[in-house]
Design an enzyme around this catalytic site. Structure first.
Site, PDB file in Angstrom:
ATOM      1  N   LEU A  34      65.126  22.032   6.309  1.00 28.57           N
ATOM      2  CA  LEU A  34      66.147  21.454   5.433  1.00 28.57           C
ATOM      3  C   LEU A  34      65.910  21.915   4.001  1.00 28.57           C
ATOM      4  CD1 LEU A  34      66.312  17.734   6.674  1.00 28.57           C
ATOM      5  CD2 LEU A  34      67.903  19.580   7.220  1.00 28.57           C
ATOM      6  N   ASP A  35      67.000  22.053   3.226  1.00 23.46           N
ATOM      7  CA  ASP A  35      66.882  22.378   1.809  1.00 23.46           C
ATOM      8  C   ASP A  35      66.084  21.291   1.091  1.00 23.46           C
ATOM      9  OD1 ASP A  35      68.473  24.586   2.244  1.00 23.46           O
ATOM     10  OD2 ASP A  35      70.306  23.653   1.498  1.00 23.46           O
ATOM     11  N   LYS A  36      65.557  21.646  -0.062  1.00 19.23           N
ATOM     12  CA  LYS A  36      64.702  20.724  -0.826  1.00 19.23           C
ATOM     13  C   LYS A  36      65.373  19.372  -1.066  1.00 19.23           C
ATOM     14  CE  LYS A  36      64.081  21.449  -5.306  1.00 19.23           C
ATOM     15  NZ  LYS A  36      64.468  20.174  -6.003  1.00 19.23           N
ATOM     16  N   THR A  83      68.037  18.096   0.469  1.00 18.65           N
ATOM     17  CA  THR A  83      68.675  17.494   1.644  1.00 18.65           C
ATOM     18  C   THR A  83      67.679  16.570   2.335  1.00 18.65           C
ATOM     19  OG1 THR A  83      70.073  19.443   1.962  1.00 18.65           O
ATOM     20  CG2 THR A  83      69.817  17.967   3.841  1.00 18.65           C
TER      21      THR A  83
END
Length: 292
Positions: free
Chosen positions: A134-136, A138
């Site tokens: 997951l993105d930072k 998210t």
């Protein structure tokens, strides 16, 4: 430290051990690693080669060598919200503002650093195998494999679109259609190492969305991915003119939330070793609940 091993009882004799492992989805590279890096291939408690012929009732054991992580990645005591764990995988609920893995911009303070610390405390001699990153900024559910073998099996499932995730997001503006499919290729934006964009020469990317609730200036949507490109949801929603709230990289505003309003709410996959389907769901975090 605990070494990982697999055990089977042979149900049908006259089979080459090499073919037996192939049937169990143990790759040649894994067998080579076991042979030359301290692992063991055993039948009835005796070390053998993959050319051995198995008999019905034989007990096969595969002992994997210890795993080592990059010396540049340090252990850190980072709180991990573990939703599920067994010998082969774990599912955790990632908090926002923390990267999944180290990078040039974020060499420390990542989920991977926290996992290394957790593994050592548990006496697990492994490196980190993240299946669904997951993105930072998210939040939500992530699948982590706990050894090379399960990582290869879960990664294959992921490539075959058998790992199912559902996301929820708050986007700017009122979306007209109740549901739709966005099928637009995504590429790295020229001159940027981070930003992505819609481009005809990009990678195939498909996002499904359904509007859950509309407000006068925003929409709450449920999303599912047919592909897993970097920033896919963020790029696709922005391309529609509905960037995520808080996502300043793709045209959103941070007036009501300090990060992109995106949460990985549910996760479903088939556990290849336990041979059963597992499903997990987590609550929407407070900062997105506030927007509702």
């Amino acid at each position: 430290m605990k070494s990982f091993q697999l055990n089977w009882v042979v149900e049908e004799g006259g089979v080459l051990l090499r073919d037996f492992f192939k049937e169990k989805t143990v790759s040649r590279s894994a067998l080579t690693d076991i042979k030359y890096n301290g692992g063991k291939i055993m039948v009835n408690n005796k070390e053998v080669t993959v050319r051995s012929i198995l008999q019905k009732g034989d007990k096969v054991r595969l002992v994997f060598p210890p795993e080592s992580h990059s010396l540049s990645m340090q252990e850190e005591m980072i709180p991990l919200d573990i939703v599920y764990e067994d010998e082969h995988c774990l599912v955790l609920n990632k908090q926002p503002y923390i990267p999944s893995i180290p990078s040039r911009l974020h060499p420390k303070g990542t989920i991977a650093n926290g996992l290394l610390f957790y593994y050592r405390k548990q006496g697990i001699d492994r490196t980190v195998h993240i299946v669904t990153r997951l993105d930072k900024d998210t939040s939500g559910l992530m699948l982590i494999a706990k050894h090379r073998y399960s990582h290869s099996l879960f990664s294959l499932q992921h490539q075959q679109k058998q790992v199912k995730r559902t996301y929820y997001a708050m986007v700017h503006g009122e979306i007209e259609k109740d549901f739709d499919v966005i099928d637009s290729p995504i590429a790295r934006k020229e001159g940027s190492i981070i930003e992505r964009c819609i481009h005809p020469d990009g990678q195939h990317a498909v996002t499904y969305y359904k509007v859950v609730k509309r407000f006068h200036d925003r929409s709450f949507v449920q999303l599912a991915l047919d592909t897993g490109r970097t920033h896919q949801i963020r790029v696709h929603m922005s391309s529609m003119g509905h960037p995520l709230l808080g996502d300043t990289l793709y045209g959103g505003e941070k007036t009501k939330i300090l990060r992109q309003a995106l949460h990985s709410k549910s996760l479903q996959f088939f556990h290849p070793i336990l041979e059963k389907t597992l499903y997990f769901e987590t609550d929407i975090p407070d900062d997105i609940k506030y927007l509702l």
